[in-house]
Design a protein around this motif. Structure first.
Motif, PDB file in Angstrom:
ATOM      1  N   ILE A 105      16.543  11.121 -44.681  1.00  0.00           N
ATOM      2  CA  ILE A 105      16.940  10.116 -45.659  1.00  0.00           C
ATOM      3  C   ILE A 105      16.650   8.728 -45.097  1.00  0.00           C
ATOM      4  CG2 ILE A 105      19.344  10.126 -44.889  1.00  0.00           C
ATOM      5  CD1 ILE A 105      20.045   9.550 -47.919  1.00  0.00           C
ATOM      6  N   ALA A 106      16.121   7.883 -45.943  1.00  0.00           N
ATOM      7  CA  ALA A 106      15.814   6.503 -45.557  1.00  0.00           C
ATOM      8  C   ALA A 106      16.871   5.594 -46.165  1.00  0.00           C
ATOM      9  CB  ALA A 106      14.433   6.111 -46.053  1.00  0.00           C
ATOM     10  N   TYR A 107      17.547   4.846 -45.299  1.00  0.00           N
ATOM     11  CA  TYR A 107      18.603   3.936 -45.735  1.00  0.00           C
ATOM     12  C   TYR A 107      18.074   2.503 -45.746  1.00  0.00           C
ATOM     13  CZ  TYR A 107      21.391   7.854 -43.940  1.00  0.00           C
ATOM     14  OH  TYR A 107      21.907   9.101 -43.674  1.00  0.00           O
ATOM     15  N   PRO A 108      18.553   1.650 -46.642  1.00  0.00           N
ATOM     16  CA  PRO A 108      18.225   0.226 -46.543  1.00  0.00           C
ATOM     17  C   PRO A 108      18.809  -0.321 -45.246  1.00  0.00           C
ATOM     18  CG  PRO A 108      19.244   0.732 -48.676  1.00  0.00           C
ATOM     19  CD  PRO A 108      19.393   1.939 -47.809  1.00  0.00           C
ATOM     20  N   SER A 109      18.000  -1.032 -44.475  1.00  0.00           N
ATOM     21  CA  SER A 109      18.465  -1.562 -43.191  1.00  0.00           C
ATOM     22  C   SER A 109      19.100  -2.931 -43.381  1.00  0.00           C
ATOM     23  CB  SER A 109      17.306  -1.669 -42.209  1.00  0.00           C
ATOM     24  OG  SER A 109      17.742  -2.290 -41.016  1.00  0.00           O
ATOM     25  N   LEU A 110      20.337  -3.055 -42.943  1.00  0.00           N
ATOM     26  CA  LEU A 110      21.025  -4.335 -43.042  1.00  0.00           C
ATOM     27  C   LEU A 110      20.670  -5.250 -41.876  1.00  0.00           C
ATOM     28  CD1 LEU A 110      24.490  -3.052 -44.259  1.00  0.00           C
ATOM     29  CD2 LEU A 110      22.574  -3.915 -45.612  1.00  0.00           C
ATOM     30  N   ALA A 111      20.010  -4.702 -40.843  1.00  0.00           N
ATOM     31  CA  ALA A 111      19.614  -5.501 -39.684  1.00  0.00           C
ATOM     32  C   ALA A 111      18.180  -6.011 -39.794  1.00  0.00           C
ATOM     33  CB  ALA A 111      19.772  -4.664 -38.415  1.00  0.00           C
ATOM     34  N   ALA A 112      17.451  -5.603 -40.807  1.00  0.00           N
ATOM     35  CA  ALA A 112      16.034  -5.956 -40.942  1.00  0.00           C
ATOM     36  C   ALA A 112      15.856  -7.284 -41.658  1.00  0.00           C
ATOM     37  CB  ALA A 112      15.306  -4.865 -41.716  1.00  0.00           C
ATOM     38  N   THR A 113      14.645  -7.824 -41.544  1.00  0.00           N
ATOM     39  CA  THR A 113      14.244  -8.983 -42.327  1.00  0.00           C
ATOM     40  C   THR A 113      13.064  -8.544 -43.183  1.00  0.00           C
ATOM     41  OG1 THR A 113      14.914 -10.464 -40.546  1.00  0.00           O
ATOM     42  CG2 THR A 113      13.431 -11.362 -42.213  1.00  0.00           C
ATOM     43  N   PRO A 114      13.209  -8.596 -44.510  1.00  0.00           N
ATOM     44  CA  PRO A 114      14.359  -9.039 -45.283  1.00  0.00           C
ATOM     45  C   PRO A 114      15.497  -8.014 -45.239  1.00  0.00           C
ATOM     46  CG  PRO A 114      12.710  -8.159 -46.762  1.00  0.00           C
ATOM     47  CD  PRO A 114      12.115  -8.128 -45.372  1.00  0.00           C
ATOM     48  N   LYS A 115      16.705  -8.520 -45.416  1.00  0.00           N
ATOM     49  CA  LYS A 115      17.890  -7.667 -45.404  1.00  0.00           C
ATOM     50  C   LYS A 115      17.736  -6.586 -46.467  1.00  0.00           C
ATOM     51  CE  LYS A 115      22.890  -7.927 -45.331  1.00  0.00           C
ATOM     52  NZ  LYS A 115      24.046  -8.828 -45.354  1.00  0.00           N
ATOM     53  N   GLY A 116      18.061  -5.361 -46.084  1.00  0.00           N
ATOM     54  CA  GLY A 116      17.964  -4.241 -47.010  1.00  0.00           C
ATOM     55  C   GLY A 116      16.597  -3.574 -47.025  1.00  0.00           C
ATOM     56  N   LEU A 117      15.718  -3.937 -46.084  1.00  0.00           N
ATOM     57  CA  LEU A 117      14.362  -3.375 -46.046  1.00  0.00           C
ATOM     58  C   LEU A 117      14.427  -1.857 -45.975  1.00  0.00           C
ATOM     59  CD1 LEU A 117      11.301  -3.872 -45.872  1.00  0.00           C
ATOM     60  CD2 LEU A 117      11.568  -4.002 -43.379  1.00  0.00           C
ATOM     61  N   LEU A 118      13.699  -1.212 -46.864  1.00  0.00           N
ATOM     62  CA  LEU A 118      13.653   0.245 -46.908  1.00  0.00           C
ATOM     63  C   LEU A 118      12.392   0.757 -46.212  1.00  0.00           C
ATOM     64  CD1 LEU A 118      15.197   2.718 -48.001  1.00  0.00           C
ATOM     65  CD2 LEU A 118      13.793   2.561 -50.047  1.00  0.00           C
ATOM     66  N   TYR A 119      11.228   0.237 -46.601  1.00  0.00           N
ATOM     67  CA  TYR A 119       9.989   0.660 -45.961  1.00  0.00           C
ATOM     68  C   TYR A 119       8.940  -0.437 -46.025  1.00  0.00           C
ATOM     69  CZ  TYR A 119       8.070   1.713 -50.629  1.00  0.00           C
ATOM     70  OH  TYR A 119       7.636   1.635 -51.925  1.00  0.00           O
ATOM     71  N   THR A 120       7.955  -0.308 -45.157  1.00  0.00           N
ATOM     72  CA  THR A 120       6.819  -1.224 -45.102  1.00  0.00           C
ATOM     73  C   THR A 120       5.556  -0.392 -45.227  1.00  0.00           C
ATOM     74  OG1 THR A 120       7.997  -2.729 -43.621  1.00  0.00           O
ATOM     75  CG2 THR A 120       5.592  -2.918 -43.665  1.00  0.00           C
ATOM     76  N   TRP A 121       4.729  -0.752 -46.165  1.00  0.00           N
ATOM     77  CA  TRP A 121       3.456  -0.063 -46.339  1.00  0.00           C
ATOM     78  C   TRP A 121       2.392  -0.955 -45.726  1.00  0.00           C
ATOM     79  CZ3 TRP A 121       2.528   3.843 -50.475  1.00  0.00           C
ATOM     80  CH2 TRP A 121       1.224   4.332 -50.450  1.00  0.00           C
ATOM     81  N   GLY A 122       1.732  -0.485 -44.693  1.00  0.00           N
ATOM     82  CA  GLY A 122       0.677  -1.272 -44.066  1.00  0.00           C
ATOM     83  C   GLY A 122       1.016  -1.665 -42.653  1.00  0.00           C
ATOM     84  N   ASP A 123       0.390  -2.715 -42.169  1.00  0.00           N
ATOM     85  CA  ASP A 123       0.501  -3.149 -40.773  1.00  0.00           C
ATOM     86  C   ASP A 123       1.851  -3.817 -40.542  1.00  0.00           C
ATOM     87  OD1 ASP A 123       0.220  -4.242 -38.234  1.00  0.00           O
ATOM     88  OD2 ASP A 123      -1.889  -4.714 -38.548  1.00  0.00           O
ATOM     89  N   ILE A 124       2.713  -3.170 -39.787  1.00  0.00           N
ATOM     90  CA  ILE A 124       4.076  -3.657 -39.548  1.00  0.00           C
ATOM     91  C   ILE A 124       4.092  -4.975 -38.760  1.00  0.00           C
ATOM     92  CG2 ILE A 124       4.498  -2.375 -37.413  1.00  0.00           C
ATOM     93  CD1 ILE A 124       7.310  -1.734 -38.529  1.00  0.00           C
ATOM     94  N   THR A 125       3.004  -5.286 -38.073  1.00  0.00           N
ATOM     95  CA  THR A 125       2.970  -6.502 -37.237  1.00  0.00           C
ATOM     96  C   THR A 125       2.544  -7.747 -38.023  1.00  0.00           C
ATOM     97  OG1 THR A 125       0.686  -6.102 -36.511  1.00  0.00           O
ATOM     98  CG2 THR A 125       2.480  -5.173 -35.164  1.00  0.00           C
ATOM     99  N   ALA A 126       2.197  -7.610 -39.303  1.00  0.00           N
ATOM    100  CA  ALA A 126       1.810  -8.776 -40.109  1.00  0.00           C
ATOM    101  C   ALA A 126       2.997  -9.719 -40.275  1.00  0.00           C
ATOM    102  CB  ALA A 126       1.301  -8.324 -41.485  1.00  0.00           C
ATOM    103  N   THR A 127       2.753 -11.016 -40.137  1.00  0.00           N
ATOM    104  CA  THR A 127       3.820 -12.021 -40.274  1.00  0.00           C
ATOM    105  C   THR A 127       3.438 -13.036 -41.347  1.00  0.00           C
ATOM    106  OG1 THR A 127       2.869 -13.372 -38.528  1.00  0.00           O
ATOM    107  CG2 THR A 127       4.561 -11.789 -37.886  1.00  0.00           C
TER     108      THR A 127
ATOM    109  N   ASP B 173       9.212   1.231 -32.552  1.00  0.00           N
ATOM    110  CA  ASP B 173       9.770  -0.109 -32.333  1.00  0.00           C
ATOM    111  C   ASP B 173       9.255  -1.090 -33.386  1.00  0.00           C
ATOM    112  OD1 ASP B 173       7.226  -1.023 -31.546  1.00  0.00           O
ATOM    113  OD2 ASP B 173       7.710  -1.010 -29.404  1.00  0.00           O
ATOM    114  N   GLU B 174       9.687  -2.347 -33.282  1.00  0.00           N
ATOM    115  CA  GLU B 174       9.343  -3.363 -34.286  1.00  0.00           C
ATOM    116  C   GLU B 174       7.854  -3.702 -34.334  1.00  0.00           C
ATOM    117  OE1 GLU B 174      10.477  -5.120 -30.438  1.00  0.00           O
ATOM    118  OE2 GLU B 174      11.634  -3.893 -31.821  1.00  0.00           O
ATOM    119  N   ASP B 175       7.094  -3.308 -33.292  1.00  0.00           N
ATOM    120  CA  ASP B 175       5.650  -3.546 -33.276  1.00  0.00           C
ATOM    121  C   ASP B 175       4.857  -2.324 -33.716  1.00  0.00           C
ATOM    122  OD1 ASP B 175       5.849  -6.208 -32.357  1.00  0.00           O
ATOM    123  OD2 ASP B 175       6.166  -5.473 -30.308  1.00  0.00           O
ATOM    124  N   GLY B 176       5.561  -1.276 -34.140  1.00  0.00           N
ATOM    125  CA  GLY B 176       4.884  -0.079 -34.602  1.00  0.00           C
ATOM    126  C   GLY B 176       4.512   0.889 -33.492  1.00  0.00           C
ATOM    127  N   GLU B 177       5.014   0.657 -32.282  1.00  0.00           N
ATOM    128  CA  GLU B 177       4.728   1.530 -31.143  1.00  0.00           C
ATOM    129  C   GLU B 177       5.828   2.571 -30.985  1.00  0.00           C
ATOM    130  OE1 GLU B 177       1.860   1.259 -29.458  1.00  0.00           O
ATOM    131  OE2 GLU B 177       1.328  -0.423 -30.775  1.00  0.00           O
TER     132      GLU B 177
END
Length: 183
Positions: free
Chosen positions: A160-182, A19-23
Motif C-alpha cells: 500500500i502506498a500512503y501519502p507522505s506527510l514528510a515529503a515535498t510537496p506534502k502528501g506526495l504519493l508517487y513521482t513518475w520520472g526522474d526523482i532528482t529533477a528540481t 533514498d531521495e536521490d533514487g539510489e
C-alpha cells in the motif's frame, strides 16, 4: 499524432528502500522475479454531498484522499527479504547447529508495517523517465504455496502506498520520472 515509440512492454523490478536521490539503501529489498507482472494503481475517495432537491444525485465531488496499491507475485522464495518488510516474520537459528534455520510467520494483530520509498522500473531499462517512485510504501505479505504440476510456489506482494506527510510537496504519493529533477 500518437508516438508508438512511447508504448512500453516488459517485466518490472520492485525495489523497496530507495533514498531521495533514487539510489538503493543498504538494506533495500529487490524483487526482480515476478510472475504475471507488477501493477500500480491509485484509488481516490470522495465526499459527494447531496441536497433534498437532487435526491441521491451528488451536487459536487470533493476528494478526501488517495492511496496507491502495488500488486504482484514472485517465485523468489528468499525469506531473508520477508524478514525486512514483515514485522510478523521471525528467523530462528538452531543453537547447536547454526546451519539449521527456520522462518516463522505469526498471525497476531497490532504490528505496524514499516514504510519506505520504493521504485518500480522496467527490466533492463536505465531511463529514469520510465520509473515510478512511490513515496511511502508498506509491504503486505501473504503466501501462495501451491504444490501443483504446472505451476510453482510464490509469494503474493500487496503493498500500500500512503501519502507522505514528510515529503515535498506534502502528501506526495508517487513521482513518475526522474526523482532528482528540481524546480
Amino acid at each position: 499524432m500518437s508516438d508508438v515509440e512511447k508504448i512500453y512492454a516488459g517485466p518490472g523490478i520492485f525495489i523497496w528502500g530507495i533514498d531521495e536521490d533514487g539510489e538503493e539503501e543498504v538494506d533495500a529489498v529487490t524483487i526482480d522475479l515476478t510472475q504475471g507482472g507488477i501493477t500500480f494503481t491509485t484509488t481516490t475517495t470522495y465526499f459527494e454531498p447531496t441536497t433534498d432537491q437532487t435526491g441521491t444525485a451528488p451536487v459536487k465531488s470533493i476528494a478526501t484522499g488517495t492511496t496507491g496499491a502495488i500488486n504482484f507475485e514472485t517465485p523468489d522464495m528468499d525469506f531473508e527479504k520477508v524478514l525486512r518488510y514483515n514485522p510478523n516474520a521471525l528467523k530462528i537459528v538452531d543453537g547447536t547447529t547454526p546451519t539449521k534455520v527456520k522462518y516463522q510467520v505469526t498471525g497476531l494483530a497490532g504490528k505496524e508495517l514499516p514504510r519506505k520509498r520504493a521504485v518500480i522500473m522496467p527490466q533492463g531499462v536505465t531511463d529514469p523517465d520510465r520509473y515510478i517512485y512511490i513515496e511511502s510504501v508498506g509491504v503486505k505479505f501473504d503466501m501462495n504455496a501451491a504444490y501443483v504440476l504446472d505451476n510453482n510456489r510464490r509469494l503474493t506482494i500487496s503493498a500500500i502506498a500512503y501519502p507522505s506527510l514528510a515529503a515535498t510537496p506534502k502528501g506526495l504519493l508517487y513521482t513518475w520520472g526522474d526523482i532528482t529533477a528540481t524546480a
